[in-house]
Design an enzyme around this catalytic site. Structure first.
Site, PDB file in Angstrom:
ATOM      1  N   HIS A 109      39.788   5.113 -80.267  1.00  0.00           N
ATOM      2  CA  HIS A 109      39.634   5.954 -79.351  1.00  0.00           C
ATOM      3  C   HIS A 109      38.580   5.742 -78.294  1.00  0.00           C
ATOM      4  O   HIS A 109      38.761   6.088 -77.146  1.00  0.00           O
ATOM      5  CB  HIS A 109      39.005   7.172 -79.920  1.00  0.00           C
ATOM      6  CG  HIS A 109      39.941   8.195 -80.647  1.00  0.00           C
ATOM      7  ND1 HIS A 109      40.619   7.956 -81.831  1.00  0.00           N
ATOM      8  CD2 HIS A 109      40.371   9.403 -80.113  1.00  0.00           C
ATOM      9  CE1 HIS A 109      41.377   8.844 -81.981  1.00  0.00           C
ATOM     10  NE2 HIS A 109      41.268   9.648 -81.239  1.00  0.00           N
ATOM     11  N   GLU A 135      39.095  13.715 -77.548  1.00  0.00           N
ATOM     12  CA  GLU A 135      40.329  14.621 -77.934  1.00  0.00           C
ATOM     13  C   GLU A 135      40.225  16.113 -77.163  1.00  0.00           C
ATOM     14  O   GLU A 135      41.189  16.593 -77.586  1.00  0.00           O
ATOM     15  CB  GLU A 135      40.458  14.792 -79.327  1.00  0.00           C
ATOM     16  CG  GLU A 135      40.869  13.472 -80.111  1.00  0.00           C
ATOM     17  CD  GLU A 135      42.115  13.037 -80.234  1.00  0.00           C
ATOM     18  OE1 GLU A 135      43.138  14.247 -79.970  1.00  0.00           O
ATOM     19  OE2 GLU A 135      42.784  11.929 -80.453  1.00  0.00           O
ATOM     20  N   ASP A 139      47.850   6.561 -85.325  1.00  0.00           N
ATOM     21  CA  ASP A 139      46.170   6.990 -85.339  1.00  0.00           C
ATOM     22  C   ASP A 139      45.924   8.381 -85.584  1.00  0.00           C
ATOM     23  O   ASP A 139      46.978   9.079 -85.618  1.00  0.00           O
ATOM     24  CB  ASP A 139      45.939   6.339 -83.974  1.00  0.00           C
ATOM     25  CG  ASP A 139      44.203   6.615 -83.782  1.00  0.00           C
ATOM     26  OD1 ASP A 139      43.673   6.333 -84.876  1.00  0.00           O
ATOM     27  OD2 ASP A 139      43.800   7.274 -82.820  1.00  0.00           O
ATOM     28  N   SER A 140      44.912   8.701 -85.741  1.00  0.00           N
ATOM     29  CA  SER A 140      44.457  10.033 -86.079  1.00  0.00           C
ATOM     30  C   SER A 140      44.662  10.777 -84.961  1.00  0.00           C
ATOM     31  O   SER A 140      44.571  12.142 -85.014  1.00  0.00           O
ATOM     32  CB  SER A 140      43.078  10.140 -86.441  1.00  0.00           C
ATOM     33  OG  SER A 140      42.124   9.653 -85.566  1.00  0.00           O
ATOM     34  N   CYS A 198      44.197   2.161 -85.921  1.00  0.00           N
ATOM     35  CA  CYS A 198      42.737   3.025 -86.223  1.00  0.00           C
ATOM     36  C   CYS A 198      41.999   2.083 -87.219  1.00  0.00           C
ATOM     37  O   CYS A 198      42.413   1.772 -88.239  1.00  0.00           O
ATOM     38  CB  CYS A 198      43.452   4.365 -86.975  1.00  0.00           C
ATOM     39  SG  CYS A 198      42.085   5.182 -87.831  1.00  0.00           S
ATOM     40  N   CYS A 222      36.549   1.504 -82.259  1.00  0.00           N
ATOM     41  CA  CYS A 222      37.359   2.651 -82.827  1.00  0.00           C
ATOM     42  C   CYS A 222      38.377   2.713 -81.457  1.00  0.00           C
ATOM     43  O   CYS A 222      38.020   2.296 -80.420  1.00  0.00           O
ATOM     44  CB  CYS A 222      36.303   3.892 -82.942  1.00  0.00           C
ATOM     45  SG  CYS A 222      37.674   5.290 -82.754  1.00  0.00           S
TER      46      CYS A 222
HETATM   47  N1  DGL Z   1      40.835   5.913 -83.649  1.00  0.00           N
HETATM   48  C1  DGL Z   1      40.391   5.785 -85.070  1.00  0.00           C
HETATM   49  C2  DGL Z   1      39.449   4.514 -85.487  1.00  0.00           C
HETATM   50  O1  DGL Z   1      39.828   3.439 -84.797  1.00  0.00           O
HETATM   51  C3  DGL Z   1      39.750   7.080 -85.715  1.00  0.00           C
HETATM   52  C4  DGL Z   1      39.303   7.959 -85.033  1.00  0.00           C
HETATM   53  C5  DGL Z   1      38.926   9.293 -85.895  1.00  0.00           C
HETATM   54  O2  DGL Z   1      39.915   9.988 -86.030  1.00  0.00           O
HETATM   55  O3  DGL Z   1      37.558   9.456 -86.427  1.00  0.00           O
HETATM   56  O4  DGL Z   1      38.840   4.289 -86.110  1.00  0.00           O
END
Ligand code: DGL
Length: 269
Positions: free
Chosen positions: A186, A152, A11-12, A74, A184
């Site tokens: 996150h 984050e 993931d990011s 992600c 998302c």
């Molecule tokens: N966690 C990611 C997602 O599911 C991306 C979050 C990001 O880096 O913007 O989209």
């Protein structure tokens, strides 16, 4: 491909841990390698082309780890690149998809909400998915700029997160929504905060467990599942600052973990 080879989860940043936890729960004997691409975070505000290129770069890491499968934990990266990655690489690649289908089945008011990054909500993949359900339910889609950055933070500002989530769920609640999709990974890390804001009447859904189940199904179908009786290792890498990521990833993983810079790994191969 030997079945004791690892599974990579990328993931990011920390978001994919919400998926990694479910994978760990369902497949405790697998070797798992998590890569937080924090140097490149956030993905959500970057163009599809940039994210796609980055995903291809990250495949270098996946290949050097001899991964037998990749979970692109992600939604943004999945929308930007999963099709091309599957065409280019032989290993099974499992991606994310906002849980609109389960939400459409669950809703009683006929109004569902989707929170996701700008990259996801603007993608063709998302618009195609949404269009499949538009006749059945009203879908209130909301991009949430800034929310990933807040999640984050090293020092979490709960007040700022509450402010953003309140703003981003306002239209959904005003229109009588009763089922909220976290599109998302996150956002699944702060499900408790989101659930508190939208209230007990609203069901909050994410795709973590569905993705873990799909990974399990694919591994068994390809006879790639580990037959080890021991608990598998979980290793953590980042492309960003190791010290910062140690704090952030440990917080969301729920215990103190070691984090290596992914170049350390590349240099020792
Ligand atoms: N966690 C990611 C997602 O599911 C991306 C979050 C990001 O880096 O913007 O989209």
């Amino acid at each position: 491909m030997p079945s004791d080879f690892p599974i990579c989860v990328i993931d990011s940043g920390a978001g994919g841990l919400s998926v990694l936890k479910k994978i760990r729960q369902l497949l405790p004997n697998e070797e798992l390698i998590y890569m937080a691409d924090s140097y490149f975070s956030p993905y959500g505000s970057k163009s599809k082309r940039v994210i796609k290129n980055r995903c291809f770069e990250n495949m270098g890491f996946v290949e050097l780890q001899h991964a037998k499968a990749l979970v692109l934990a992600c939604n943004t990266a999945t929308a930007a690149a999963v099709k091309e990655l599957r065409e280019a690489f032989d290993i099974p690649i499992i991606g994310m998809e906002p849980a609109i289908k389960p939400a459409a089945d669950l809703t009683r008011t006929g109004v569902i909400g989707v929170l996701a990054t700008e990259g996801t909500v603007d993608s063709d993949k998302y618009l195609d998915l949404e269009s499949l359900y538009r006749d059945r339910v009203k879908i209130i889609t909301k991009a949430c700029p800034g929310l990933v950055d807040e999640i984050e933070q090293i020092d979490l500002d709960r007040g700022e997160i509450i402010k953003l989530v309140t703003e981003y769920t306002e239209a959904f609640l005003d229109k009588g929504g009763d089922t909220l999709v976290l599109g998302c990974t996150h956002y699944a890390l702060i499900t408790d905060i989101i659930a508190e804001i939208v209230g007990k009447e609203v069901v909050v859904v994410d795709t973590g467990m569905a993705v873990a189940k799909e990974l399990k199904r694919r591994l068994y179908a390809l006879e790639l599942n580990s037959d080890s009786k021991r608990e598998g290792r979980v290793s953590f890498f980042t492309s960003g600052n190791v010290e910062d990521q140690k704090i952030i990833l440990s917080r969301y993983w729920g215990e103190e973990i070691e984090v290596l810079h992914y170049l350390n790994f590349l240099l020792t191969v």
